[in-house]
Scaffold this motif. Structure first.
Motif, short mmCIF file in Angstrom:
data_model
loop_
_atom_site.label_atom_id
_atom_site.label_comp_id
_atom_site.label_asym_id
_atom_site.label_seq_id
_atom_site.Cartn_x
_atom_site.Cartn_y
_atom_site.Cartn_z
N LEU A 1 0.81 -1.22 0.00
CA LEU A 1 0.00 0.00 0.00
C LEU A 1 0.85 1.27 0.00
O LEU A 1 0.32 2.36 -0.24
CB LEU A 1 -0.93 0.00 1.22
N THR A 2 2.13 1.14 0.27
CA THR A 2 3.03 2.28 0.30
C THR A 2 4.35 1.91 -0.37
O THR A 2 4.64 0.73 -0.60
CB THR A 2 3.33 2.72 1.75
N ILE A 3 5.16 2.91 -0.65
CA ILE A 3 6.49 2.66 -1.19
C ILE A 3 7.33 1.90 -0.17
O ILE A 3 8.14 1.03 -0.52
CB ILE A 3 7.17 3.98 -1.59
N GLU A 4 7.13 2.17 1.11
CA GLU A 4 7.86 1.44 2.15
C GLU A 4 7.49 -0.04 2.12
O GLU A 4 8.35 -0.90 2.36
CB GLU A 4 7.56 2.04 3.52
N ASP A 5 6.24 -0.36 1.82
CA ASP A 5 5.85 -1.76 1.67
C ASP A 5 6.62 -2.41 0.53
O ASP A 5 7.08 -3.56 0.64
CB ASP A 5 4.35 -1.88 1.39
N LEU A 6 6.75 -1.69 -0.59
CA LEU A 6 7.53 -2.23 -1.72
C LEU A 6 8.99 -2.41 -1.33
O LEU A 6 9.64 -3.39 -1.73
CB LEU A 6 7.41 -1.29 -2.92
N ARG A 7 9.52 -1.48 -0.55
CA ARG A 7 10.91 -1.60 -0.09
C ARG A 7 11.09 -2.86 0.75
O ARG A 7 12.10 -3.58 0.60
CB ARG A 7 11.30 -0.37 0.73
N THR A 8 10.13 -3.16 1.61
CA THR A 8 10.21 -4.36 2.45
C THR A 8 10.23 -5.62 1.59
O THR A 8 11.02 -6.54 1.83
CB THR A 8 9.03 -4.39 3.42
N ILE A 9 9.37 -5.66 0.58
CA ILE A 9 9.35 -6.80 -0.33
C ILE A 9 10.67 -6.90 -1.10
O ILE A 9 11.24 -7.97 -1.26
CB ILE A 9 8.17 -6.69 -1.31
N ALA A 10 11.14 -5.75 -1.58
CA ALA A 10 12.39 -5.72 -2.35
C ALA A 10 13.56 -6.25 -1.53
O ALA A 10 14.40 -7.02 -2.03
CB ALA A 10 12.67 -4.30 -2.82
N LYS A 11 13.63 -5.85 -0.29
CA LYS A 11 14.73 -6.29 0.57
C LYS A 11 14.69 -7.79 0.79
O LYS A 11 15.74 -8.45 0.87
CB LYS A 11 14.67 -5.56 1.92
N ARG A 12 13.50 -8.34 0.86
CA ARG A 12 13.34 -9.77 1.08
C ARG A 12 13.73 -10.58 -0.15
O ARG A 12 14.21 -11.70 -0.04
CB ARG A 12 11.89 -10.05 1.47
N ARG A 13 13.56 -10.00 -1.35
CA ARG A 13 13.71 -10.76 -2.59
C ARG A 13 15.03 -10.49 -3.32
O ARG A 13 15.33 -11.16 -4.31
CB ARG A 13 12.55 -10.44 -3.53
N THR A 14 15.80 -9.52 -2.86
CA THR A 14 17.00 -9.10 -3.59
C THR A 14 18.24 -9.34 -2.75
O THR A 14 18.25 -9.03 -1.55
CB THR A 14 16.90 -7.61 -3.94
#
Length: 417
Positions: free
Chosen positions: A40-53
């Motif tokens: 729902l936020t850019i911070e949410d995308l950052r959390t996903i990105a950190k987990r997958r990269t």
């Protein structure tokens, strides 16, 4: 006499009362879509990105220079604002479009130039440019990009493409890129002026960040929980800077080898004379420099401290914005970047005098979280936030935003001399 009904009295539930509550959400079997829809936020995308990269790739995107104070302060500046809404305005329809550098953008932001983008996700600049084209916003290709000038044009044939230039010691080679961008139909040249040498990006040094990424015991262990990234990395075109020969060293070493620390205002004027379209100077950090480049006749400036990736403790672009707008706002189109993580940040920047903004990390978090679909999601999140913020402020178009809608609260105040 009527008896008062007690709504809290206990009773056996009736089927017709339960039916409206028994609405089960349709399952989403596409894991990527399910993951992105939940953001729902850019911070949410950052959390996903950190987990997958893998850590080295994520930190290259997420990190900045030295103690990372410039980036932290830039983000804090957006937190330290107070909105002043107007009430009883008709905001049933909200227009988020604007004209920037002679063309239309459906939103008041574009995608900033970012280097080594295919390291974050193999779709890299192709995903960013296609998503930008669909959204009707400009896409900026970096000199240090991992897709060629021509290939980005093919990926985004009808959208607006901008080219970002670093002036190298090899001037002829630099201007050959400019010529290619002009021939490919890029309409704007972003001349970056804040990189005479590379900033000290300590996360990259600690991670052993090199080009191409080096496989060490540490990086392999970090990659084990992230198989999708490595499968993509190992089964697609080898990672390299599209505009450069192959390099085997760190990013900082490459920058120090290539970039020309002798570039002056005279060189900027010469570059401007070589480009047929709009010229924007990126990396302005003082009012005096904003005035100086505007007097050279450039079409726009980008207030930016390079996302905090160059000089730590650099000026905060958002704090600088009102003073620059007063000095050159009538003569130059002002663009702002660094620290933007929400649509509310973008609305605040426009209210205080920015004509446009650029997003870098916000788009890359989406890219790392889900490739091209992740970039679409990042743009959608920011778009929704912009519209909602405008409605709550009581404005129906960007032109209705004024400095009166935003108060910059003081935290870092210069000490009296």
């Amino acid at each position: 006499m009527t008896t008062l009904r007690n709504p809290a009295a206990r009773r056996v539930p009736r089927p017709r009362d339960l039916a409206p509550l028994m609405r089960f959400k349709k399952p989403q079997f596409d894991a990527r879509k399910r993951r992105l829809d939940a953001a729902l936020t850019i911070e949410d995308l950052r959390t996903i990105a950190k987990r997958r990269t893998p850590k080295a790739a994520f930190d290259y995107t997420d990190g900045s220079a030295e103690a990372e104070l410039s980036l932290a302060r830039a983000r804090q500046a957006f937190s330290d604002i107070e909105f002043r809404p107007s009430i009883l305005r008709d905001v049933a329809k909200v227009d988020t479009s604007c004209t920037i550098l002679g063309g239309r953008s459906e939103l008041p932001f574009g995608i900033a130039p970012t280097g080594f983008t295919r390291m974050m996700h193999t779709e890299g600049e192709y995903a960013g440019s296609r998503a930008a084209g669909r959204a009707g916003i400009p896409f900026s290709l970096s000199t240090m990009g991992t897709a060629s000038i021509e290939d980005v044009k093919i990926a985004n044939p009808h959208g607006r493409n901008w080219f970002q230039l670093y002036m190298w010691k090899d001037r002829e080679r630099s201007m050959a890129l400019v010529d290619r961008a002009a021939k490919a139909g890029y309409d704007t040249l972003l001349v970056t002026v804040d990189v005479p040498v590379a900033g000290a990006r300590l996360r990259d040094k600690r991670n052993g960040m090199s080009i191409p990424p080096a496989l060490t015991a540490k990086t392999v262990l970090n990659a084990l929980p992230r198989p999708h990234w490595w499968i993509d990395f190992l089964t697609t075109e080898p990672l390299a800077f599209a505009s450069l020969d192959r390099w085997s060293g760190t990013v900082a070493e490459l920058l120090d080898t290539m970039f020309d620390p002798t570039v002056t205002f005279d060189d900027l004027a010469w570059i401007k004379s070589q480009w047929p379209g709009k010229v924007v100077v990126k990396g302005i950090q003082t009012v005096d420099d904003a005035v100086a480049v505007t007097e050279l006749g450039v079409d726009g400036i980008v207030l930016s401290n390079h996302g905090g990736r160059q000089l730590d403790r650099a000026p905060i672009p958002f704090h600088l914005l009102p003073d620059v707008a007063r000095e050159v706002g009538e003569h130059s189109e002002i663009i702002l970047d660094t620290g933007i993580t929400s649509g509310a940040d973008i609305v605040a920047a426009v209210a205080l005098g920015a004509r446009f903004t650029l997003i870098g990390r916000a788009y890359l978090y989406g890219l790392m979280a889900g490739g091209e679909a992740g970039v679409d999601r990042a743009i959608a999140i920011l778009s929704e936030q912009i519209e909602r913020t405008m409605r709550l402020l009581g404005v129906a178009s960007l032109d209705e935003l004024t400095p009166g809608h935003v108060v910059q609260l003081e935290r870092l105040v210069p000490r009296a001399r």
